[in-house]
Scaffold this active site. Structure first.
Site, PDB file in Angstrom:
ATOM      1  N   ARG A   1       0.822  -1.233   0.000  1.00  0.00           N
ATOM      2  CA  ARG A   1       0.000   0.000   0.000  1.00  0.00           C
ATOM      3  C   ARG A   1       0.845   1.269   0.000  1.00  0.00           C
ATOM      4  O   ARG A   1       0.404   2.323   0.435  1.00  0.00           O
ATOM      5  CB  ARG A   1      -0.971   0.033   1.179  1.00  0.00           C
ATOM      6  CG  ARG A   1      -1.954  -1.101   1.177  1.00  0.00           C
ATOM      7  CD  ARG A   1      -3.209  -0.760   1.928  1.00  0.00           C
ATOM      8  NE  ARG A   1      -4.104  -1.895   1.911  1.00  0.00           N
ATOM      9  CZ  ARG A   1      -4.182  -2.794   2.893  1.00  0.00           C
ATOM     10  NH1 ARG A   1      -3.452  -2.648   3.975  1.00  0.00           N
ATOM     11  NH2 ARG A   1      -4.998  -3.805   2.788  1.00  0.00           N
TER      12      ARG A   1
ATOM     13  N   LYS B   1       2.989  11.495 -11.334  1.00  0.00           N
ATOM     14  CA  LYS B   1       2.046  10.680 -12.113  1.00  0.00           C
ATOM     15  C   LYS B   1       2.678   9.329 -12.390  1.00  0.00           C
ATOM     16  O   LYS B   1       3.836   9.265 -12.830  1.00  0.00           O
ATOM     17  CB  LYS B   1       1.718  11.358 -13.442  1.00  0.00           C
ATOM     18  CG  LYS B   1       0.648  12.418 -13.324  1.00  0.00           C
ATOM     19  CD  LYS B   1       0.202  12.867 -14.700  1.00  0.00           C
ATOM     20  CE  LYS B   1      -0.888  13.908 -14.610  1.00  0.00           C
ATOM     21  NZ  LYS B   1      -1.247  14.451 -15.926  1.00  0.00           N
TER      22      LYS B   1
ATOM     23  N   GLU C   1       8.511  18.296 -25.028  1.00  0.00           N
ATOM     24  CA  GLU C   1       7.876  18.597 -23.734  1.00  0.00           C
ATOM     25  C   GLU C   1       8.355  19.955 -23.192  1.00  0.00           C
ATOM     26  O   GLU C   1       7.617  20.633 -22.482  1.00  0.00           O
ATOM     27  CB  GLU C   1       8.150  17.483 -22.714  1.00  0.00           C
ATOM     28  CG  GLU C   1       7.513  16.136 -23.059  1.00  0.00           C
ATOM     29  CD  GLU C   1       6.014  16.043 -22.731  1.00  0.00           C
ATOM     30  OE1 GLU C   1       5.401  17.051 -22.338  1.00  0.00           O
ATOM     31  OE2 GLU C   1       5.467  14.937 -22.906  1.00  0.00           O
TER      32      GLU C   1
ATOM     33  N   LYS D   1       6.935  23.520 -14.543  1.00  0.00           N
ATOM     34  CA  LYS D   1       6.058  22.383 -14.229  1.00  0.00           C
ATOM     35  C   LYS D   1       5.836  22.286 -12.721  1.00  0.00           C
ATOM     36  O   LYS D   1       4.714  22.062 -12.261  1.00  0.00           O
ATOM     37  CB  LYS D   1       6.656  21.084 -14.772  1.00  0.00           C
ATOM     38  CG  LYS D   1       5.815  19.904 -14.351  1.00  0.00           C
ATOM     39  CD  LYS D   1       6.038  18.635 -15.114  1.00  0.00           C
ATOM     40  CE  LYS D   1       5.050  17.585 -14.584  1.00  0.00           C
ATOM     41  NZ  LYS D   1       5.101  16.327 -15.252  1.00  0.00           N
TER      42      LYS D   1
ATOM     43  N   GLU E   1      -4.501  17.418 -10.446  1.00  0.00           N
ATOM     44  CA  GLU E   1      -5.076  17.774 -11.748  1.00  0.00           C
ATOM     45  C   GLU E   1      -6.583  17.995 -11.694  1.00  0.00           C
ATOM     46  O   GLU E   1      -7.347  17.436 -12.466  1.00  0.00           O
ATOM     47  CB  GLU E   1      -4.726  16.682 -12.775  1.00  0.00           C
ATOM     48  CG  GLU E   1      -4.824  17.195 -14.206  1.00  0.00           C
ATOM     49  CD  GLU E   1      -4.287  16.218 -15.227  1.00  0.00           C
ATOM     50  OE1 GLU E   1      -3.081  15.931 -15.179  1.00  0.00           O
ATOM     51  OE2 GLU E   1      -5.055  15.757 -16.062  1.00  0.00           O
TER      52      GLU E   1
ATOM     53  N   ARG F   1      -3.371  21.943 -13.606  1.00  0.00           N
ATOM     54  CA  ARG F   1      -2.400  20.926 -14.051  1.00  0.00           C
ATOM     55  C   ARG F   1      -2.794  20.333 -15.405  1.00  0.00           C
ATOM     56  O   ARG F   1      -1.932  19.865 -16.162  1.00  0.00           O
ATOM     57  CB  ARG F   1      -2.240  19.814 -12.997  1.00  0.00           C
ATOM     58  CG  ARG F   1      -1.164  18.825 -13.399  1.00  0.00           C
ATOM     59  CD  ARG F   1      -0.707  17.933 -12.284  1.00  0.00           C
ATOM     60  NE  ARG F   1       0.302  17.020 -12.784  1.00  0.00           N
ATOM     61  CZ  ARG F   1       1.024  16.217 -12.027  1.00  0.00           C
ATOM     62  NH1 ARG F   1       0.860  16.208 -10.726  1.00  0.00           N
ATOM     63  NH2 ARG F   1       1.924  15.416 -12.564  1.00  0.00           N
TER      64      ARG F   1
ATOM     65  N   ASN G   1      -1.195  19.127 -20.257  1.00  0.00           N
ATOM     66  CA  ASN G   1      -1.545  18.154 -21.294  1.00  0.00           C
ATOM     67  C   ASN G   1      -1.723  18.805 -22.662  1.00  0.00           C
ATOM     68  O   ASN G   1      -2.331  18.209 -23.558  1.00  0.00           O
ATOM     69  CB  ASN G   1      -2.824  17.408 -20.904  1.00  0.00           C
ATOM     70  CG  ASN G   1      -2.590  16.526 -19.699  1.00  0.00           C
ATOM     71  OD1 ASN G   1      -1.614  15.799 -19.644  1.00  0.00           O
ATOM     72  ND2 ASN G   1      -3.477  16.607 -18.722  1.00  0.00           N
TER      73      ASN G   1
ATOM     74  N   HIS H   1      -1.618  16.732 -25.732  1.00  0.00           N
ATOM     75  CA  HIS H   1      -1.644  15.319 -25.330  1.00  0.00           C
ATOM     76  C   HIS H   1      -2.915  14.565 -25.730  1.00  0.00           C
ATOM     77  O   HIS H   1      -2.867  13.349 -25.878  1.00  0.00           O
ATOM     78  CB  HIS H   1      -1.417  15.186 -23.818  1.00  0.00           C
ATOM     79  CG  HIS H   1       0.034  15.306 -23.431  1.00  0.00           C
ATOM     80  ND1 HIS H   1       0.787  16.425 -23.704  1.00  0.00           N
ATOM     81  CD2 HIS H   1       0.877  14.425 -22.830  1.00  0.00           C
ATOM     82  CE1 HIS H   1       2.022  16.236 -23.261  1.00  0.00           C
ATOM     83  NE2 HIS H   1       2.106  15.032 -22.743  1.00  0.00           N
TER      84      HIS H   1
ATOM     85  N   HIS I   1      -2.015  11.189 -27.412  1.00  0.00           N
ATOM     86  CA  HIS I   1      -2.373   9.853 -26.919  1.00  0.00           C
ATOM     87  C   HIS I   1      -3.160   9.082 -27.973  1.00  0.00           C
ATOM     88  O   HIS I   1      -2.999   7.862 -28.113  1.00  0.00           O
ATOM     89  CB  HIS I   1      -3.166   9.956 -25.618  1.00  0.00           C
ATOM     90  CG  HIS I   1      -2.294  10.309 -24.435  1.00  0.00           C
ATOM     91  ND1 HIS I   1      -2.797  10.705 -23.229  1.00  0.00           N
ATOM     92  CD2 HIS I   1      -0.949  10.307 -24.291  1.00  0.00           C
ATOM     93  CE1 HIS I   1      -1.790  10.940 -22.386  1.00  0.00           C
ATOM     94  NE2 HIS I   1      -0.666  10.711 -23.014  1.00  0.00           N
TER      95      HIS I   1
ATOM     96  N   HIS J   1       6.492   9.182 -27.716  1.00  0.00           N
ATOM     97  CA  HIS J   1       5.535  10.060 -27.032  1.00  0.00           C
ATOM     98  C   HIS J   1       5.797  11.533 -27.392  1.00  0.00           C
ATOM     99  O   HIS J   1       4.867  12.271 -27.753  1.00  0.00           O
ATOM    100  CB  HIS J   1       5.623   9.841 -25.520  1.00  0.00           C
ATOM    101  CG  HIS J   1       4.755  10.755 -24.732  1.00  0.00           C
ATOM    102  ND1 HIS J   1       3.376  10.754 -24.837  1.00  0.00           N
ATOM    103  CD2 HIS J   1       5.061  11.738 -23.842  1.00  0.00           C
ATOM    104  CE1 HIS J   1       2.882  11.691 -24.039  1.00  0.00           C
ATOM    105  NE2 HIS J   1       3.875  12.295 -23.428  1.00  0.00           N
TER     106      HIS J   1
HETATM  107  N1  GLY Z   1       2.847  15.164 -17.952  1.00  0.00           N
HETATM  108  C1  GLY Z   1       1.834  15.989 -17.453  1.00  0.00           C
HETATM  109  C2  GLY Z   1       1.742  16.027 -15.959  1.00  0.00           C
HETATM  110  O1  GLY Z   1       2.633  15.554 -15.281  1.00  0.00           O
HETATM  111  O2  GLY Z   1       0.774  16.506 -15.442  1.00  0.00           O
END
Ligand code: GLY
Length: 369
Positions: free
Chosen positions: A125, A147, A189, A231, A241, A245, A249, A252, A256, A268
């Site tokens: 956990r 993430k 990025e 960031k 997010e 946040r 994206n 993205h 994706h 990517h």
């Molecule tokens: N790659 C986008 C984020 O970390 O929110």
């Protein structure tokens, strides 16, 4: 040797961590890393490519700090972000007798970071982990912010949790062995970060042009640090997010969809580049953004040898209807509405939830020509 330290000031303070950036960062952080291995053992999750090039370096540095490394080596590439690989990593960590206060090291690119981070969150956990990103993409983006994810049939990063690392060590010395294609993919990025929140960084990138990715360019480390700081500011404000946040994206939703339609064929960062180009074109078409800004973004993408539209994305014959279908299962969507990140200008992104599906489909059909 000058290293940059960026503090990710999450709340409560016990969850705060540092990112250390620069050439030689790993060697200089050996004691900090060793402190996260209280039983004198550091499980390391990596892939074959990184193991061959850099594992001896990590092992030597850790041995000097009195830490034994025990390593699991996975095949390189996105296919390792699977349930099967996750099970293998969890079993490996349990076999090592990992306890909650122990840390593991995710040593590699974004795939390794996402997978090992998720395993760290799940085992008992929740255990601790350290990100040691070795690609430009992972150093500027995926290693910071917590993430973690694996992919499913439905799409990219569909299963995952937010689980913050205890330390991130971005040793830019590792970039010396990274091929040009991977460097360009990571650059996408950085460009994304500039387009969504830092017009000054965009100017710096525009000025430096393709020379920035040439070996030994003096500005690369400062550009990485500036991008990471941008960031970090957003992650601190909206860790889970719920709002701002999502701006990270930019490009993205398109990316994706492209990646899911061309698994293993497009990196990517390449998909993100095409997605940024598409997002600026759509922003202009909807009247949000000036053509001048769009043209500068597309110009820089092309100068860097990156795709600047859906049509320029390589890896498959993409079809607008299939891409739209993929975009409908994007994590950002709410109440069935596709949420897209668009731009008002370079340095200012926003979330749009009301582009009609038919208009998006029509746009993609044109952008794919
Ligand atoms: N790659 C986008 C984020 O970390 O929110």
């Amino acid at each position: 040797m000058t290293l940059t330290r960026i503090k990710i000031k999450l709340k409560p303070a016990s969850r705060q961590y540092h990112m250390i950036i620069g050439n030689g960062a790993l060697n200089s952080s050996a004691e900090e890393l060793a402190a996260l291995a209280p039983r004198g053992v550091l499980p390391v999750i990596t892939d074959e490519t990184v193991a061959e090039l850099h594992l001896p370096t990590l092992e030597t540095i850790m041995a000097k700090a009195g830490i034994e490394t025990r390593t699991m080596i996975l095949p390189p590439g996105e296919t390792s972000k699977s349930f099967a690989a996750l099970e293998q990593v969890c079993d490996f960590l349990l076999e090592q007798g990992m306890e909650r206060e122990d840390a593991l090291a995710a040593f590699g690119g974004g795939v390794i970071g996402d997978l090992a981070g998720l395993a760290s969150a799940l085992v008992k956990r929740g255990t601790r982990y350290v990100q040691i990103p070795t690609t430009l993409l992972a150093q500027v983006d995926s290693s910071v912010g917590g993430k973690t994810a694996i992919n499913t049939k439905t799409g990219k990063n569909m299963i995952g949790v937010f689980h913050q690392p205890k330390l991130v060590i971005a040793d830019t010395g590792f970039l010396q062995t990274l091929d040009k294609r991977q460097m360009r993919a990571g650059y996408a990025e950085i460009l994304k970060m500039s387009c969504l929140a830092d017009a000054g960084l965009f100017e710096q990138l525009y000025e430096a042009g393709s020379g920035l990715l040439q070996d030994g360019h003096s500005e690369l480390v400062s550009v990485i640090a500036r991008s990471v700081q941008g960031k970090a500011d957003i992650v601190i404000e909206d860790e889970l997010e719920r709002g701002s946040r999502a701006l990270l994206n930019l490009g993205h939703s398109f990316a994706h969809a492209l990646e899911s339609e061309a698994p293993g064929k497009i990196l990517h960062g390449e998909a993100v580049a095409a997605g940024i180009g598409a997002a600026f074109c759509l922003s202009v078409e909807l009247g949000f953004c000036a053509e001048y800004d769009r043209d500068r973004v597309l110009d820089l993408l092309r100068q860097m040898g990156l795709p600047a539209s859906l049509a320029e994305a390589k890896g498959a014959r993409f079809n607008a209807k299939k891409l739209l279908h993929r975009m409908k299962s994007d994590k950002k969507n709410q109440q069935g509405q596709i949420h897209l990140i668009l731009c008002r200008k370079i340095g200012e992104a926003f979330i749009s939830s009301n582009v009609p599906e038919e208009q998006l489909l029509e746009f993609m059909e044109v952008n794919l020509k």
